[in-house]
Write a protein that holds these residues in place. Sequence first.
Motif, PDB file in Angstrom:
ATOM      1  N   GLN A 156       0.844  -1.190   0.000  1.00 51.66           N
ATOM      2  CA  GLN A 156       0.000   0.000   0.000  1.00 51.66           C
ATOM      3  C   GLN A 156       0.883   1.246   0.000  1.00 51.66           C
ATOM      4  O   GLN A 156       1.272   1.737   1.041  1.00 51.66           O
ATOM      5  CB  GLN A 156      -0.906   0.016   1.241  1.00 51.66           C
ATOM      6  CG  GLN A 156      -1.753  -1.243   1.355  1.00 51.66           C
ATOM      7  CD  GLN A 156      -2.718  -1.188   2.525  1.00 51.66           C
ATOM      8  OE1 GLN A 156      -2.713  -0.251   3.313  1.00 51.66           O
ATOM      9  NE2 GLN A 156      -3.562  -2.189   2.629  1.00 51.66           N
ATOM     10  N   HIS A 170      -6.208   2.492   3.813  1.00 52.09           N
ATOM     11  CA  HIS A 170      -7.345   1.575   3.828  1.00 52.09           C
ATOM     12  C   HIS A 170      -8.244   1.945   5.010  1.00 52.09           C
ATOM     13  O   HIS A 170      -7.892   2.820   5.812  1.00 52.09           O
ATOM     14  CB  HIS A 170      -6.900   0.105   3.892  1.00 52.09           C
ATOM     15  CG  HIS A 170      -5.890  -0.212   4.964  1.00 52.09           C
ATOM     16  ND1 HIS A 170      -5.467  -1.488   5.234  1.00 52.09           N
ATOM     17  CD2 HIS A 170      -5.224   0.574   5.855  1.00 52.09           C
ATOM     18  CE1 HIS A 170      -4.587  -1.484   6.211  1.00 52.09           C
ATOM     19  NE2 HIS A 170      -4.429  -0.243   6.607  1.00 52.09           N
ATOM     20  N   SER A 172      -9.048  -0.140   7.326  1.00 51.02           N
ATOM     21  CA  SER A 172      -8.762  -1.030   8.462  1.00 51.02           C
ATOM     22  C   SER A 172      -8.372  -0.305   9.762  1.00 51.02           C
ATOM     23  O   SER A 172      -8.648  -0.838  10.846  1.00 51.02           O
ATOM     24  CB  SER A 172      -7.703  -2.057   8.071  1.00 51.02           C
ATOM     25  OG  SER A 172      -8.150  -2.804   6.962  1.00 51.02           O
ATOM     26  N   GLN A 175     -11.009  -0.330  12.265  1.00 51.36           N
ATOM     27  CA  GLN A 175     -11.126  -1.568  13.073  1.00 51.36           C
ATOM     28  C   GLN A 175     -10.438  -1.392  14.411  1.00 51.36           C
ATOM     29  O   GLN A 175     -10.994  -1.657  15.470  1.00 51.36           O
ATOM     30  CB  GLN A 175     -10.366  -2.718  12.410  1.00 51.36           C
ATOM     31  CG  GLN A 175     -10.968  -3.408  11.276  1.00 51.36           C
ATOM     32  CD  GLN A 175     -10.097  -4.630  10.946  1.00 51.36           C
ATOM     33  OE1 GLN A 175      -9.489  -5.245  11.826  1.00 51.36           O
ATOM     34  NE2 GLN A 175     -10.063  -4.985   9.675  1.00 51.36           N
ATOM     35  N   ARG A 198      -3.943   6.205  -1.934  1.00 51.29           N
ATOM     36  CA  ARG A 198      -2.702   5.475  -2.200  1.00 51.29           C
ATOM     37  C   ARG A 198      -1.927   6.140  -3.322  1.00 51.29           C
ATOM     38  O   ARG A 198      -2.536   6.714  -4.232  1.00 51.29           O
ATOM     39  CB  ARG A 198      -3.010   4.026  -2.606  1.00 51.29           C
ATOM     40  CG  ARG A 198      -3.449   3.225  -1.409  1.00 51.29           C
ATOM     41  CD  ARG A 198      -3.510   1.759  -1.700  1.00 51.29           C
ATOM     42  NE  ARG A 198      -4.382   1.138  -0.699  1.00 51.29           N
ATOM     43  CZ  ARG A 198      -4.728  -0.124  -0.693  1.00 51.29           C
ATOM     44  NH1 ARG A 198      -4.285  -0.937  -1.628  1.00 51.29           N
ATOM     45  NH2 ARG A 198      -5.531  -0.598   0.249  1.00 51.29           N
ATOM     46  N   GLN A 212     -13.511   2.616   0.452  1.00 49.83           N
ATOM     47  CA  GLN A 212     -13.549   1.221   0.911  1.00 49.83           C
ATOM     48  C   GLN A 212     -14.664   1.068   1.926  1.00 49.83           C
ATOM     49  O   GLN A 212     -15.079   2.039   2.551  1.00 49.83           O
ATOM     50  CB  GLN A 212     -12.227   0.843   1.610  1.00 49.83           C
ATOM     51  CG  GLN A 212     -11.115   0.451   0.674  1.00 49.83           C
ATOM     52  CD  GLN A 212      -9.958  -0.217   1.408  1.00 49.83           C
ATOM     53  OE1 GLN A 212      -9.807  -0.086   2.606  1.00 49.83           O
ATOM     54  NE2 GLN A 212      -9.139  -0.933   0.654  1.00 49.83           N
ATOM     55  N   GLU A 214     -15.148  -1.347   5.213  1.00 50.97           N
ATOM     56  CA  GLU A 214     -14.529  -2.336   6.081  1.00 50.97           C
ATOM     57  C   GLU A 214     -15.631  -2.995   6.895  1.00 50.97           C
ATOM     58  O   GLU A 214     -16.619  -2.342   7.243  1.00 50.97           O
ATOM     59  CB  GLU A 214     -13.589  -1.575   7.034  1.00 50.97           C
ATOM     60  CG  GLU A 214     -12.709  -2.433   7.857  1.00 50.97           C
ATOM     61  CD  GLU A 214     -11.437  -2.785   7.094  1.00 50.97           C
ATOM     62  OE1 GLU A 214     -11.225  -2.230   6.001  1.00 50.97           O
ATOM     63  OE2 GLU A 214     -10.671  -3.601   7.593  1.00 50.97           O
ATOM     64  N   PHE A 252      -2.950 -11.247   4.075  1.00 53.80           N
ATOM     65  CA  PHE A 252      -2.986  -9.898   4.638  1.00 53.80           C
ATOM     66  C   PHE A 252      -2.298  -9.983   5.995  1.00 53.80           C
ATOM     67  O   PHE A 252      -2.481 -10.983   6.714  1.00 53.80           O
ATOM     68  CB  PHE A 252      -4.432  -9.400   4.851  1.00 53.80           C
ATOM     69  CG  PHE A 252      -5.209  -9.239   3.579  1.00 53.80           C
ATOM     70  CD1 PHE A 252      -4.940  -8.189   2.703  1.00 53.80           C
ATOM     71  CD2 PHE A 252      -6.235 -10.122   3.247  1.00 53.80           C
ATOM     72  CE1 PHE A 252      -5.658  -8.037   1.525  1.00 53.80           C
ATOM     73  CE2 PHE A 252      -6.957  -9.979   2.077  1.00 53.80           C
ATOM     74  CZ  PHE A 252      -6.677  -8.934   1.214  1.00 53.80           C
ATOM     75  N   PHE A 254      -2.936  -8.473   8.678  1.00 51.24           N
ATOM     76  CA  PHE A 254      -3.835  -8.296   9.834  1.00 51.24           C
ATOM     77  C   PHE A 254      -4.861  -9.409   9.989  1.00 51.24           C
ATOM     78  O   PHE A 254      -5.696  -9.362  10.887  1.00 51.24           O
ATOM     79  CB  PHE A 254      -4.540  -6.933   9.762  1.00 51.24           C
ATOM     80  CG  PHE A 254      -4.669  -6.391   8.356  1.00 51.24           C
ATOM     81  CD1 PHE A 254      -3.671  -5.564   7.843  1.00 51.24           C
ATOM     82  CD2 PHE A 254      -5.753  -6.721   7.569  1.00 51.24           C
ATOM     83  CE1 PHE A 254      -3.761  -5.064   6.551  1.00 51.24           C
ATOM     84  CE2 PHE A 254      -5.846  -6.230   6.270  1.00 51.24           C
ATOM     85  CZ  PHE A 254      -4.847  -5.395   5.756  1.00 51.24           C
ATOM     86  N   THR A 255      -4.841 -10.397   9.083  1.00 51.46           N
ATOM     87  CA  THR A 255      -5.768 -11.523   9.231  1.00 51.46           C
ATOM     88  C   THR A 255      -5.012 -12.841   9.064  1.00 51.46           C
ATOM     89  O   THR A 255      -4.037 -12.925   8.317  1.00 51.46           O
ATOM     90  CB  THR A 255      -6.897 -11.441   8.174  1.00 51.46           C
ATOM     91  OG1 THR A 255      -6.332 -11.119   6.914  1.00 51.46           O
ATOM     92  CG2 THR A 255      -7.940 -10.407   8.549  1.00 51.46           C
ATOM     93  N   GLY A 286     -11.396  -8.690  -0.019  1.00 52.90           N
ATOM     94  CA  GLY A 286     -10.403  -9.375   0.803  1.00 52.90           C
ATOM     95  C   GLY A 286     -10.951  -9.530   2.206  1.00 52.90           C
ATOM     96  O   GLY A 286     -11.714  -8.687   2.676  1.00 52.90           O
ATOM     97  N   ALA A 287     -10.554 -10.619   2.870  1.00 55.95           N
ATOM     98  CA  ALA A 287     -11.116 -10.863   4.202  1.00 55.95           C
ATOM     99  C   ALA A 287     -10.233 -11.841   4.974  1.00 55.95           C
ATOM    100  O   ALA A 287      -9.199 -12.301   4.471  1.00 55.95           O
ATOM    101  CB  ALA A 287     -12.529 -11.435   4.079  1.00 55.95           C
ATOM    102  N   GLY A 288     -10.642 -12.138   6.189  1.00 55.53           N
ATOM    103  CA  GLY A 288      -9.899 -13.122   6.965  1.00 55.53           C
ATOM    104  C   GLY A 288     -10.303 -13.076   8.423  1.00 55.53           C
ATOM    105  O   GLY A 288     -11.170 -12.296   8.820  1.00 55.53           O
ATOM    106  N   ALA A 309     -12.825 -10.074   9.570  1.00 51.26           N
ATOM    107  CA  ALA A 309     -12.817  -8.732   8.997  1.00 51.26           C
ATOM    108  C   ALA A 309     -12.810  -8.873   7.488  1.00 51.26           C
ATOM    109  O   ALA A 309     -12.365  -9.890   6.943  1.00 51.26           O
ATOM    110  CB  ALA A 309     -11.583  -7.964   9.461  1.00 51.26           C
ATOM    111  N   PHE A 310     -13.357  -7.875   6.835  1.00 47.94           N
ATOM    112  CA  PHE A 310     -13.308  -7.878   5.367  1.00 47.94           C
ATOM    113  C   PHE A 310     -13.220  -6.446   4.881  1.00 47.94           C
ATOM    114  O   PHE A 310     -13.548  -5.503   5.610  1.00 47.94           O
ATOM    115  CB  PHE A 310     -14.543  -8.575   4.765  1.00 47.94           C
ATOM    116  CG  PHE A 310     -15.858  -7.979   5.201  1.00 47.94           C
ATOM    117  CD1 PHE A 310     -16.426  -6.923   4.514  1.00 47.94           C
ATOM    118  CD2 PHE A 310     -16.530  -8.501   6.309  1.00 47.94           C
ATOM    119  CE1 PHE A 310     -17.647  -6.392   4.923  1.00 47.94           C
ATOM    120  CE2 PHE A 310     -17.747  -7.972   6.720  1.00 47.94           C
ATOM    121  CZ  PHE A 310     -18.308  -6.911   6.024  1.00 47.94           C
ATOM    122  N   GLY A 311     -12.716  -6.293   3.667  1.00 47.19           N
ATOM    123  CA  GLY A 311     -12.632  -4.955   3.087  1.00 47.19           C
ATOM    124  C   GLY A 311     -12.987  -5.037   1.614  1.00 47.19           C
ATOM    125  O   GLY A 311     -12.518  -5.928   0.912  1.00 47.19           O
TER     126      GLY A 311
END
Length: 344
Positions: A156, A170, A172, A175, A198, A212, A214, A252, A254-255, A286-288, A309-311
Motif C-alpha cells: 500500500q 485503507h 482497516s 477496526q 494510495r 472502501q 470495512e 494480509f 492483519f488476518t 479481501g477478508a480473513g 474482517a473484510f474490506g
Amino acid sequence: MKDKLQALKSEALQAIQQAEQLSQLQDIKVTYLGKKGPITEILRGMGKLSKEERPVIGQMANDVREAIQAALDEKHATLEQARIEEQLAEQAIDVTLPGRPVNQGSQHPLFTVIEEVEDLFIGLGFSVAEGPEVETDYYNFEALNLPKNHPARDMQDSFYLTEEILLRTHTSPVQARTMEAYNGQGPVKVICPGKVYRRDTDDATHSHQFTQIEGLYVDKNVRLSDLKGVLTVFVKQLFGEDRDVRLRQHYFPFTEPSVEMDISCFKCGGSGCPVCKHSGWIEILGAGMVHPNVLRMSGFDPEVYTGFAFGMGPERIAMLKYGVDDIRHYYTNDQRFLKQFKRV
Ligand code: PHE
C-alpha cells in the motif's frame, strides 16, 4: 354669442369623445377651459354686454364650462380604467403555464452502493463506524500487525504528511480504533465506509483516492464459516440469488487465515466472458480472521475472542453492477455520466 358658445361646446365635446389618451384630455382642458381659452375670454368680456344679455350669457358660459368639465371627468375615468386594465393584462401571470424545470442532481453511484451495503449490514445487526482520513502510522499500520519496515507495507504505497502521519491507505485503522473503544468487551459488529488514499498512477482501474467499506465482527466463537455465511448473504443480495461464492487463500498481515472472495460471474453465470476474463469468477473482496496480534494490540484477549474482517471497494462493486469501464468516471464529474444514475 350664444351660437359661439354652442359651437365651442360641441367642438370640445367632440374632441373629448375622440381623445384616446389621458395627455390629450389635459390639452383639451387647457385649450377650452384654460386662462387663455375662449370661455374665459367670453366671461371676461361680460362687461361689454347689455344688462339683459349678461345673466343669460353668463349662465350659458358656466353651463358650457361645466358640461365640458363633466365630459372631461367622465372620459378621464374611462381612459384611466382602460389603462389599468391594459396594465393588468400585460402583467398577468399565467399560473397554469408549466414551470421552468429545476436541474436536479442525482445520487452518486458510489454513495448508492455504500448506502446499499450499509443498509444490508445494519439489517444483520452491524452499526456504522467512521474514522479520520488523516491517520497515524500506528493505526494505519502498526496496530494492524504491520510494524515499521514490514515488507507488506509496500503493498500500500502511502502519502505521508510527516514521519508518523499519513493519509490512510485503507479503512482497516477504523477496526483498531473501534476495538480500542470497546475496551476488550465484545461483541463488536461494525462496518466502516470511507475514503482512502494510495500513491498510484491513475488509470482505468487505479485511482490515488478511492473508497472502501470495512467490516469487523469480534465475539466469542466467531469462525471462518461465519465470515463465509455473512458474505454469501451480502453477495446474493447485491448481485442476485444465483451467485456462488468461493474463498481463495491469500495474505494480509492483519488476518490469519486470509482469503480473497470471488463470486460466480453474474454476466455469463460462470461459463466465461470478458467481464470475468473468461474465468467464470470475479474477485470481489479481501477478508480473513482477525490476527491474534491485532486483537491483542486493541485490547481484546485472543484466547477469548475471535473475529472476522473484510474490506471491499465500492468503486469495483459499482463498476461491476453498472458496467462502468473506467474508475476515473467516478471522480471527473461529467454530468453525462452522473445523470445516468437515477435519484433514489
Ligand atoms: N485492508 C485491506 C486492503 O485494503 C482489505 C482487508 C480488510 C483485508 C480487512 C482483510 C480484512 O487491501
